[in-house]
Design an enzyme around this catalytic site. Structure first.
Site, short mmCIF file in Angstrom:
data_model
loop_
_atom_site.label_atom_id
_atom_site.label_comp_id
_atom_site.label_asym_id
_atom_site.label_seq_id
_atom_site.Cartn_x
_atom_site.Cartn_y
_atom_site.Cartn_z
N ASP A 230 32.37 48.29 49.89
CA ASP A 230 33.32 47.23 49.52
C ASP A 230 33.06 46.78 48.10
O ASP A 230 32.24 45.91 47.86
CB ASP A 230 33.17 46.06 50.50
CG ASP A 230 34.22 44.99 50.30
OD1 ASP A 230 35.20 45.26 49.57
OD2 ASP A 230 34.07 43.90 50.86
N GLU B 21 38.23 40.10 43.57
CA GLU B 21 38.98 40.04 44.83
C GLU B 21 38.26 39.12 45.81
O GLU B 21 38.88 38.32 46.49
CB GLU B 21 39.11 41.45 45.43
CG GLU B 21 39.98 41.52 46.68
CD GLU B 21 39.22 41.32 47.98
OE1 GLU B 21 39.87 41.10 49.02
OE2 GLU B 21 37.99 41.37 47.97
ZN LIG Z 1 36.95 44.46 49.51
#
Ligand SMILES: [Zn+2]
Length: 457
Positions: free
Chosen positions: A282, A316
């Site tokens: 991620d 993000e």
């Molecule tokens: Zn992410």
């Protein structure tokens, strides 16, 4: 001559013909038979490591991405500014003080405030889920540390995350509303390892800001078992705090289209990560996938008609700041963005394809689905979620697809110290590259438009 050539390659319904299809097969083979995306991911996770927004690592990530795009031969590479408030994690400790003194594994949740210098020491009140807390008598909660023990369900789609993440997002404000001193949640994750999962929480404007942290799943079990035996007093210490406003960048690279370079097919991923691991899954994997797709297409003997734009979004994790900045900066030319896809769900493989396009474009999307079939990808509905960084543009009408990656294990590692390169299977990553490349090439080669707002017709 050019005219004849185009007529041969595009049918009247925009469907791609033989030469384009054999180029596509070659592209898929190149994607599948090299581990170049894994090399990109290794470079990011080793040479930059964690990339939490608002830190010096954030800016090192930006420099890495800019140089990587240049090194891989993208036609144009540039940065666009995104600003956001920063947050400093500080230290976090938690221990049972009474009756069974022992430490518990804990991490602060993003945007949490600090405790007092000597921590907050109080009795624990436990709730099975957020609704139970919401309906609790404030007298039960006031002056205590709230513990929310809601477990996340495992699935390949990650649907359990949506249900569980509200606890992380709103737990502190719901607890504060009832007079709690701090909130502790069971990690939003599916593992049974002693790694707490961090992630963003948000304070409501009308409630007090109380410290918020997550226990690892085994530590949540341990606390629950202690509570079964009677009242438990905990001490929680956090030195997390707000930092200054911070300027970073979306990193953008383009592979120019041969015929209509002003029309864009956008591939997105986010460059930032949380700080506990190295952000391999991620979203280092997403960064590697879309970057490698750009490289592969830039090396094709004949470029597709439209431009491929790869956007690595800033921050993000702490609130889609880069995505919002991009949508604002490009709003007036959004109709140049024909369609977009984002990779932000780990390292693959892709198993499912969904779209959010106008009805008239569906026959073409079925052709894309046919080309994805040999990769083991099946076709879903026309209600695609897109991706987190695409949401601000989707609200402005951007058509999207989702190439949905298998997320069965994703939430074992998500936002933990365990999100590291060894969790990535190079073969699965290459399969994702092949799937994203298939979508990008086909949508860049066709003249089909995917939104009623769009140019042509
Ligand atoms: Zn992410």
């Amino acid at each position: 001559m050019i005219f004849v050539c185009i007529m041969w390659m595009l049918g009247d319904d925009g469907v791609l013909k033989a030469p384009a299809m054999s180029r596509l097969e070659l592209l898929q083979q190149q994607a599948l038979h090299h581990n170049r995306a894994f090399d990109i991911l290794e470079s990011l996770t080793v040479e930059v490591g964690p990339r939490m927004a608002g830190t010096s690592h954030d800016l090192r990530g930006v420099q890495w991405a800019k140089h990587k795009f240049e090194e891989l031969g993208f036609d144009e590479v540039w940065l666009e500014q995104a600003q956001y408030p920063s947050w400093i994690r500080g230290e976090a400790t938690c221990e049972i003080v009474d009756p069974f003194p022992q430490p518990l594994a804990v991490t602060a949740l993003g945007t949490s405030v600090a405790t007092l210098d000597d921590g907050v020491t109080a009795q624990v009140v436990s709730f099975e889920n957020l609704d139970a807390l919401k309906s609790a008598d404030p007298l039960e909660v006031s002056g205590k540390i709230v513990f929310i023990n809601q477990a996340m369900e495992r699935s390949n789609t990650g649907r359990g995350y949506g249900k569980a993440v509200v606890v992380r997002r709103s737990g502190a404000s719901e607890a504060a509303r009832k007079g709690a001193l701090a909130v502790l949640i069971r990690s939003i994750g599916t593992d049974s390892h002693r790694f707490p999962h961090t992630g963003l929480q948000r304070y409501d404007e009308d409630t007090e800001q109380i410290p918020a942290a997550a226990l690892s799943n085994p530590d949540a079990n341990q606390l629950q078992l202690a509570l079964k035996r009677g009242p438990v007093t905990l001490r929680l210490f956090l030195s997390a705090r707000k930092g200054p406003m911070f300027s970073s960048f979306n990193v953008i690279g383009e592979i120019k289209g041969r015929e209509v370079p002003e029309e864009l097919v956008l591939l997105g991923a986010h460059l930032d990560s949380w700080d506990l691991g190295t952000g391999a899954l991620d979203d280092g994997a997403g960064v590697a996938i879309v970057t490698e797709v750009g490289r592969l297409i830039s090396n094709m003997r004949e470029r597709p008609r439209r431009t491929i734009r790869v956007v690595l979004f800033a921050n993000e994790e702490q609130g889609l700041w880069g995505a919002k900045a991009y949508a604002a900066q490009h709003e007036s030319e959004l109709n140049r963005h024909m369609i977009a896809a984002e990779s932000d769900f780990g390292a693959g493989p892709v198993w499912h394809f969904t779209t959010a396009v106008r009805e008239k474009a569906l026959p073409f999307m079925h052709q894309v689905a046919e080309a994805l079939k040999p990769l083991g990808v099946d076709m879903g509905d026309n209600n695609s979620y897109g991706g987190p960084d695409l949401r601000p543009m989707m609200e402005l009408g951007l058509p999207v697809v989702s190439l949905i990656q298998d997320g069965t294990d994703y939430f074992d590692y998500h936002h933990t110290a365990d999100d590291t390169l060894d969790k990535v299977d190079p073969k699965a990553l290459s399969q994702s590259v092949a799937a994203f490349a298939t979508f990008a090439y086909m949508c860049a080669e066709t003249d089909v438009t995917f939104s009623d707002e769009h140019i042509h017709e």
